[in-house]
Scaffold this active site. Structure first.
Site, PDB file in Angstrom:
ATOM      1  N   LEU A   1       0.859  -1.176   0.000  1.00  0.00           N
ATOM      2  CA  LEU A   1       0.000   0.000   0.000  1.00  0.00           C
ATOM      3  C   LEU A   1       0.897   1.228   0.000  1.00  0.00           C
ATOM      4  CD1 LEU A   1      -3.259   0.727   1.828  1.00  0.00           C
ATOM      5  CD2 LEU A   1      -1.400   2.344   2.039  1.00  0.00           C
ATOM      6  N   ILE A  42       6.885  11.003  -5.767  1.00  0.00           N
ATOM      7  CA  ILE A  42       7.614   9.840  -5.245  1.00  0.00           C
ATOM      8  C   ILE A  42       6.665   8.665  -5.032  1.00  0.00           C
ATOM      9  CG2 ILE A  42       8.898   8.971  -3.237  1.00  0.00           C
ATOM     10  CD1 ILE A  42      10.059  11.850  -2.939  1.00  0.00           C
ATOM     11  N   VAL A  56      -4.426  10.626   5.149  1.00  0.00           N
ATOM     12  CA  VAL A  56      -3.619  10.041   6.225  1.00  0.00           C
ATOM     13  C   VAL A  56      -3.743  10.812   7.542  1.00  0.00           C
ATOM     14  CG1 VAL A  56      -1.925   8.998   4.666  1.00  0.00           C
ATOM     15  CG2 VAL A  56      -1.504  11.299   5.569  1.00  0.00           C
ATOM     16  N   TYR A  97       7.979  21.807   8.811  1.00  0.00           N
ATOM     17  CA  TYR A  97       8.275  20.656   7.935  1.00  0.00           C
ATOM     18  C   TYR A  97       9.429  19.826   8.501  1.00  0.00           C
ATOM     19  CZ  TYR A  97       9.464  18.096   3.643  1.00  0.00           C
ATOM     20  OH  TYR A  97       9.733  17.119   2.719  1.00  0.00           O
ATOM     21  N   THR A 139       9.548  16.654  -8.291  1.00  0.00           N
ATOM     22  CA  THR A 139       8.127  16.286  -8.238  1.00  0.00           C
ATOM     23  C   THR A 139       7.329  17.588  -8.165  1.00  0.00           C
ATOM     24  OG1 THR A 139       7.786  16.302  -5.848  1.00  0.00           O
ATOM     25  CG2 THR A 139       8.762  14.290  -6.768  1.00  0.00           C
TER      26      THR A 139
HETATM   27  N1  LIG Z   1      10.185  15.995  -3.693  1.00  0.00           N
HETATM   28  C1  LIG Z   1      11.129  16.264  -2.800  1.00  0.00           C
HETATM   29  O1  LIG Z   1      12.072  17.030  -3.072  1.00  0.00           O
HETATM   30  C2  LIG Z   1      11.075  15.622  -1.441  1.00  0.00           C
HETATM   31  C3  LIG Z   1      12.250  15.669  -0.642  1.00  0.00           C
HETATM   32  C4  LIG Z   1      12.214  15.098   0.623  1.00  0.00           C
HETATM   33  C5  LIG Z   1      11.083  14.466   1.088  1.00  0.00           C
HETATM   34  N2  LIG Z   1       9.959  14.443   0.279  1.00  0.00           N
HETATM   35  C6  LIG Z   1       8.766  13.793   0.820  1.00  0.00           C
HETATM   36  O2  LIG Z   1       8.292  12.801  -0.054  1.00  0.00           O
HETATM   37  C7  LIG Z   1       6.883  12.639   0.113  1.00  0.00           C
HETATM   38  C8  LIG Z   1       6.205  12.685  -1.251  1.00  0.00           C
HETATM   39  O3  LIG Z   1       6.455  13.968  -1.812  1.00  0.00           O
HETATM   40  P1  LIG Z   1       6.351  14.260  -3.374  1.00  0.00           P
HETATM   41  O4  LIG Z   1       7.495  15.139  -3.712  1.00  0.00           O
HETATM   42  O5  LIG Z   1       6.150  13.012  -4.127  1.00  0.00           O
HETATM   43  O6  LIG Z   1       5.026  15.179  -3.385  1.00  0.00           O
HETATM   44  P2  LIG Z   1       3.798  15.260  -4.426  1.00  0.00           P
HETATM   45  O7  LIG Z   1       3.160  16.566  -4.107  1.00  0.00           O
HETATM   46  O8  LIG Z   1       4.245  15.007  -5.826  1.00  0.00           O
HETATM   47  O9  LIG Z   1       2.840  14.035  -3.997  1.00  0.00           O
HETATM   48  C9  LIG Z   1       2.190  14.034  -2.759  1.00  0.00           C
HETATM   49  C10 LIG Z   1       0.950  13.145  -2.895  1.00  0.00           C
HETATM   50  O10 LIG Z   1       0.383  13.001  -1.594  1.00  0.00           O
HETATM   51  C11 LIG Z   1      -1.022  13.178  -1.676  1.00  0.00           C
HETATM   52  N3  LIG Z   1      -1.485  13.670  -0.376  1.00  0.00           N
HETATM   53  C12 LIG Z   1      -1.355  14.916   0.142  1.00  0.00           C
HETATM   54  N4  LIG Z   1      -1.950  14.980   1.350  1.00  0.00           N
HETATM   55  C13 LIG Z   1      -2.465  13.748   1.601  1.00  0.00           C
HETATM   56  C14 LIG Z   1      -3.197  13.195   2.683  1.00  0.00           C
HETATM   57  N5  LIG Z   1      -3.506  13.929   3.753  1.00  0.00           N
HETATM   58  N6  LIG Z   1      -3.553  11.897   2.612  1.00  0.00           N
HETATM   59  C15 LIG Z   1      -3.228  11.133   1.547  1.00  0.00           C
HETATM   60  N7  LIG Z   1      -2.550  11.602   0.482  1.00  0.00           N
HETATM   61  C16 LIG Z   1      -2.163  12.902   0.510  1.00  0.00           C
HETATM   62  C17 LIG Z   1      -1.207  14.203  -2.785  1.00  0.00           C
HETATM   63  O11 LIG Z   1      -2.546  14.155  -3.320  1.00  0.00           O
HETATM   64  C18 LIG Z   1      -0.134  13.762  -3.778  1.00  0.00           C
HETATM   65  O12 LIG Z   1      -0.645  12.788  -4.678  1.00  0.00           O
HETATM   66  C19 LIG Z   1       6.436  13.758   1.060  1.00  0.00           C
HETATM   67  O13 LIG Z   1       6.336  13.228   2.374  1.00  0.00           O
HETATM   68  C20 LIG Z   1       7.602  14.743   0.999  1.00  0.00           C
HETATM   69  O14 LIG Z   1       7.707  15.525   2.170  1.00  0.00           O
HETATM   70  C21 LIG Z   1       9.940  14.987  -0.965  1.00  0.00           C
END
Ligand SMILES: NC(=O)c1ccc[n+]([C@@H]2O[C@H](COP(=O)([O-])OP(=O)(O)OC[C@H]3O[C@@H](n4cnc5c(N)ncnc54)[C@H](O)[C@@H]3O)[C@@H](O)[C@H]2O)c1
Length: 233
Positions: A22, A30, A75, A141, A176
């Site tokens: 899941l 990501i 979540v 954050y 992303t």
């Molecule tokens: N992209 C980066 O540079 C980066 C770096 C470090 C950590 N992260 C972490 O990776 C994770 C994914 O980030 P990403 O860059 O893929 O972001 P993204 O914005 O591309 O994707 C986030 C997804 O989460 C979903 N989402 C948001 N709130 C939600 C909720 N309450 N319940 C369920 N789904 C929810 C959104 O609809 C979206 O599909 C995050 O936790 C982010 O903090 C990202």
């Protein structure tokens, strides 16, 4: 990872064949890349996202799309997590493994332990390098991502004896939609901080996640793996 449930389409050479995964936030970035890589590795994937349309779109981008399922999950809401977990279990016949934090971890571990004492599982949480280093002007954050690291280690210690491994990944700057608000200046700054000189692709994080969910990492517990291109060492 995951309950060792039977799935109909499995490829023995795949590292996650026969497993159910899941992925929260599977509708973008990501999470979407994780869905694609875990499906390629043979897992049946439950794509969970607050945006159900985005989750359904992810299904169309995955190998073997018809055997995967999309569910709505916020979540932040216990009832939403529990409803989605039940829906996933009904559709897959066993509890999934997952990516997520407290509520999802709690719901998953409970579901897996209720399923049977022989069930095995793995959890990979997505933290951030910033959760370890801190980052000016991002206190909320970075504190929450630091919390994901300590939650990972605590859950890892609590659940290892129950055959559930918990680890996390710490991405740095990954291309992303989350970066949409960042200026070119800021992005260039991070490129300069990164020995590889560029941002990462979401697939690079997903490959590490797939490894941590597979039996190839069976002696890894409570690990925080940086996927950063060397950023800010
Ligand atoms: N992209 C980066 O540079 C980066 C770096 C470090 C950590 N992260 C972490 O990776 C994770 C994914 O980030 P990403 O860059 O893929 O972001 P993204 O914005 O591309 O994707 C986030 C997804 O989460 C979903 N989402 C948001 N709130 C939600 C909720 N309450 N319940 C369920 N789904 C929810 C959104 O609809 C979206 O599909 C995050 O936790 C982010 O903090 C990202």
């Amino acid at each position: 990872m995951a309950a060792s449930a039977d799935t109909t389409t499995t490829t023995p050479s795949c590292t996650l064949a026969g497993r159910i995964a899941l992925v929260t936030g599977g509708g973008s970035g990501i999470g979407r890349a994780c869905c694609q890589v875990l499906a390629r590795e043979g897992a049946q994937v439950v794509v969970a996202d607050i945006n159900l349309q985005a989750a359904k779109h992810t299904l169309t981008l995955m190998p073997g799309g018809q055997r995967h399922v999309a569910v709505a999950m916020d979540v932040r809401e216990r009832s939403s997590v529990e409803d989605a977990m039940k829906s996933a279990q009904d559709q897959c016949g066993a509890p999934p493994s997952l990516l997520g934090t407290f509520l999802v971890t709690q719901a998953f571990a409970t579901s897996l332990l209720e399923h049977g004492k022989d069930s095995k599982g793995a959890i990979v949480n997505i933290s951030s390098l910033a959760g370890k280093t801190g980052c000016a002007e991002l206190s909320g954050y970075t504190a929450s991502k630091g919390g994901v690291i300590s939650l990972t280690k605590t859950c890892a210690a609590e659940l290892a004896s129950k055959a559930i491994r918990v680890n996390c990944v710490l991405p740095a700057v990954i291309d992303t939609p989350i970066l949409a608000g960042a200026s070119e200046e800021v992005l260039e700054y991070y490129n300069r901080l990164t020995p590889l000189g560029r941002r990462g692709r979401p697939e690079k994080v997903a490959e590490v996640v797939a490894f941590l969910l597979s039996e190839r990492s069976s002696y890894m517990v409570g690990a925080c793996v940086e996927v950063t291109g060397g950023c800010d060492m």
